[in-house]
Structures are given as structure tokens and as C-alpha cells.
Enzyme design. Structure first.
Site, short mmCIF file in Angstrom:
data_model
loop_
_atom_site.label_atom_id
_atom_site.label_comp_id
_atom_site.label_asym_id
_atom_site.label_seq_id
_atom_site.Cartn_x
_atom_site.Cartn_y
_atom_site.Cartn_z
N LYS A 1 0.05 4.30 -0.21
CA LYS A 1 -0.58 5.46 0.42
C LYS A 1 -0.39 6.72 -0.47
O LYS A 1 -0.36 6.59 -1.68
CB LYS A 1 -0.02 5.68 1.83
N ASN B 1 0.86 -1.18 0.00
CA ASN B 1 0.00 0.00 0.00
C ASN B 1 0.90 1.23 0.00
O ASN B 1 1.54 1.54 1.00
CB ASN B 1 -0.88 -0.03 1.26
N SER C 1 3.67 -2.67 10.24
CA SER C 1 5.13 -2.68 10.37
C SER C 1 5.76 -4.00 9.95
O SER C 1 6.69 -4.50 10.59
CB SER C 1 5.55 -2.29 11.79
N GLU D 1 -6.68 4.31 8.07
CA GLU D 1 -6.49 5.75 7.83
C GLU D 1 -7.74 6.35 7.20
O GLU D 1 -8.07 7.51 7.44
CB GLU D 1 -5.23 5.96 6.95
N GLU E 1 -5.17 -5.44 10.51
CA GLU E 1 -4.16 -4.41 10.74
C GLU E 1 -4.43 -3.73 12.09
O GLU E 1 -5.22 -2.77 12.15
CB GLU E 1 -4.21 -3.36 9.63
N GLY F 1 2.63 1.73 10.84
CA GLY F 1 3.59 2.84 10.71
C GLY F 1 4.29 3.20 12.01
O GLY F 1 4.92 4.25 12.10
N HIS G 1 -9.36 0.91 4.97
CA HIS G 1 -8.08 1.05 5.68
C HIS G 1 -8.28 1.94 6.91
O HIS G 1 -9.09 2.88 6.87
CB HIS G 1 -7.03 1.66 4.73
C1 PEP Z 1 -0.60 -0.12 6.07
O1 PEP Z 1 -0.65 1.05 5.75
O2 PEP Z 1 -1.51 -0.86 5.68
C2 PEP Z 1 0.50 -0.58 6.90
C3 PEP Z 1 0.43 -1.77 7.41
O3 PEP Z 1 1.56 0.29 7.09
P1 PEP Z 1 3.00 -0.06 7.70
O4 PEP Z 1 3.47 -1.33 7.05
O5 PEP Z 1 3.86 1.11 7.38
O6 PEP Z 1 2.81 -0.27 9.17
#
Ligand code: PEP
Length: 253
Positions: free
Chosen positions: A13, A11, A215, A99, A169, A175, A97
Site C-alpha cells: 500500500k 501489498n 487480515s 481501497e 478480499e 485491515g 483493490h
Molecule cells: C489488503 O490490503 O489487500 C489486505 C488484505 O490487507 P490486510 O492484510 O491488512 O487485511
């Protein structure tokens, strides 16, 4: 052992201009060219979808979008329809997601409409679910996830959901550099499969791919993938660099 083909999804973003996205995708295609037993998907920003589609065509990398709107067309300034994504070359679409839920008021109800729109247009939905740190600390993880899955998938039949992918997630791991342990993730994935089984039956519960996201890095992917109910990863930050992302895709080597 399962017969679910693992999926490693990136992703991107709101990162990368068109030239940057084309460059990254081109490098990635070369780095993962020998991959045969894993599905790979990247989700660039909308503006880069069509140019990146040209780069990944004929390779093992598929294209995904980060969002869609459920209406087919109309006066919805700033939105994008499922058919537009298909015509740009998308096979997958990320829906709900954290976000989007946090900053753009997405709810389980809008997630439900978006999944319906994706399925009706032969896009594979990647439905994101996850608990906040506060919810985990107050031991509400399972009830939060139960609600997200049940409401997000309300009104669907098991046949509708044949292509569904779920991404677990935990918000506290996105992040932040904090990864759920493989044991914590497995526990939740197993729970999610049990929720699917109760609502849609054993066949569907066994076939839905459940990705872990939060992460994920080259140094933790193998341990996560060793878990019986983890079928892949949704990767944010570490998907932006093709070398790093290819190491995640090629975790077995
Ligand atoms: C994501 O945005 O779906 C995500 C898991 O981000 P990150 O891997 O940076 O934690």
C-alpha cells in the site's frame, strides 16, 4: 489436490520510502531464499519499484505493482502505464483493490480495461473482488461477487485469462483483524470457481489461482491454505515486516 502453484503476495500500500523498501525487500529475500514450491510477490509503492527490482532480481521473490492505467502513454498526469511497470521490473499488477474502488472511483468497467492492458503487456493481473459487511449481512455476497467477476472479465476469452489471478478480499476483513473463517473463504472461492467455469469452461476454472485476502497472519495462513480452493493469500499489514511475511510464506515449515 490441485496443480496450482500457491502464490503469497504482499501489498505494501502507501507505506515505505525507497530506502525502507530496499531494506525490507533485502531482508525478505534472505528469509525466503529456501522457498521453492510457492510463488512470492511483493507490491511496493511505484517509487520503490525499480530499486526493489534490483534487490529481488534472481531470487524467488517477484515484483508487482498496486495499480496501472490502461492507456499506453499520453497526457494523463499522475498515471502509470503497463509498459512503465514492465520496464521497472514488474511481473504482476494488483487491479481493483477495494481501497481503489472505495477512494478512487474504480468500477468493474475500469477494472476490465486495466485487466486488458495488463494482459496485453504480459503482466499477470491480480483482480480483487469482495463484498462489504452490509452486503454480507444482507446475504448479497454471491450476487455482488458474480457481478464483479462477470463485469470485470467481460469480453475476454479463456485463452486471454490464462495468467489471471483472483484475490477474494471481503472488505470487512481488510485491515480490521477480522478474518473470514477458512470455511467462509472456501465457500466463496468455490463459488468464484463455479462462476469462472460457467463463463470460461472447466479448464480455466481449475487453473486460475484464487487468493484469500483480509487480515492474513502467520497464525491463520495454514488453516486457510488447507482449503481445496484457496491457492494463496494477498497480505496487507502483515507483509510490511519481513519476518512476519516470511512466516506466512513459509507456513508449511
Ligand atoms: C489488503 O490490503 O489487500 C489486505 C488484505 O490487507 P490486510 O492484510 O491488512 O487485511
Amino acid at each position: 489436490m490441485t496443480n496450482r502453484t500457491p502464490l503469497i503476495a504482499g501489498n505494501w500500500k502507501m507505506f515505505k520510502t525507497c530506502p525502507e523498501a530496499v531494506e525490507t525487500a533485502g531482508q525478505l529475500v534472505k528469509l525466503v531464499a529456501a522457498t521453492t514450491d510457492i510463488d512470492v510477490m511483493i507490491a511496493p509503492p511505484f517509487t520503490a519499484l525499480a530499486p526493489v527490482a534490483d534487490v529481488v532480481r534472481g531470487s524467488c521473490v517477484s515484483l508487482g505493482a498496486q495499480n496501472l492505467f490502461w492507456e499506453a502513454q499520453g497526457a494523463f498526469t499522475g498515471e502509470i502505464s503497463p509498459a512503465m511497470l514492465v520496464s521497472a521490473g514488474c511481473k504482476y499488477v494488483i487491479i481493483g483493490h477495494s481501497e481503489r474502488r472505495q477512494y478512487f472511483n474504480e468500477t468493474d468497467e475500469t477494472v476490465n480495461k486495466k485487466i486488458r492492458a495488463a494482459i496485453n503487456n504480459d503482466l499477470t493481473p491480480v483482480m480483487c473482488v469482495g463484498e462489504s459487511e452490509k452486503e454480507r449481512e444482507s446475504k448479497d455476497t454471491f450476487s455482488v461477487l458474480d457481478k464483479q467477476v462477470k463485469k470485470g472479465l467481460e469480453g475476454f476469452s479463456s485463452d486471454d485469462l490464462k495468467s489471471l489471478v483472483i484475490a477474494y478480499e471481503p472488505i470487512w476483513a481488510i485491515g480490521t483483524g477480522k478474518t473470514a473463517t477458512s470455511g467462509q473463504a472456501q465457500e466463496v472461492h468455490q463459488f468464484l470457481r463455479s462462476v469462472l467455469e460457467k463463463s470460461f469452461g472447466n479448464m480455466l476454472a481449475k487453473s486460475v489461482r484464487i487468493l484469500y485476502g483480509g487480515s492474513v497472519k502467520p497464525n491463520n495462513i495454514a488453516e486457510l491454505m488447507a482449503m481445496p480452493d484457496i491457492d494463496g493469500a494477498l497480505v496487507g499489514g502483515a507483509s510490511l515486516d519481513p519476518e512476519t511475511f516470511s512466516k506466512i510464506v513459509r507456513f508449511k515449515e
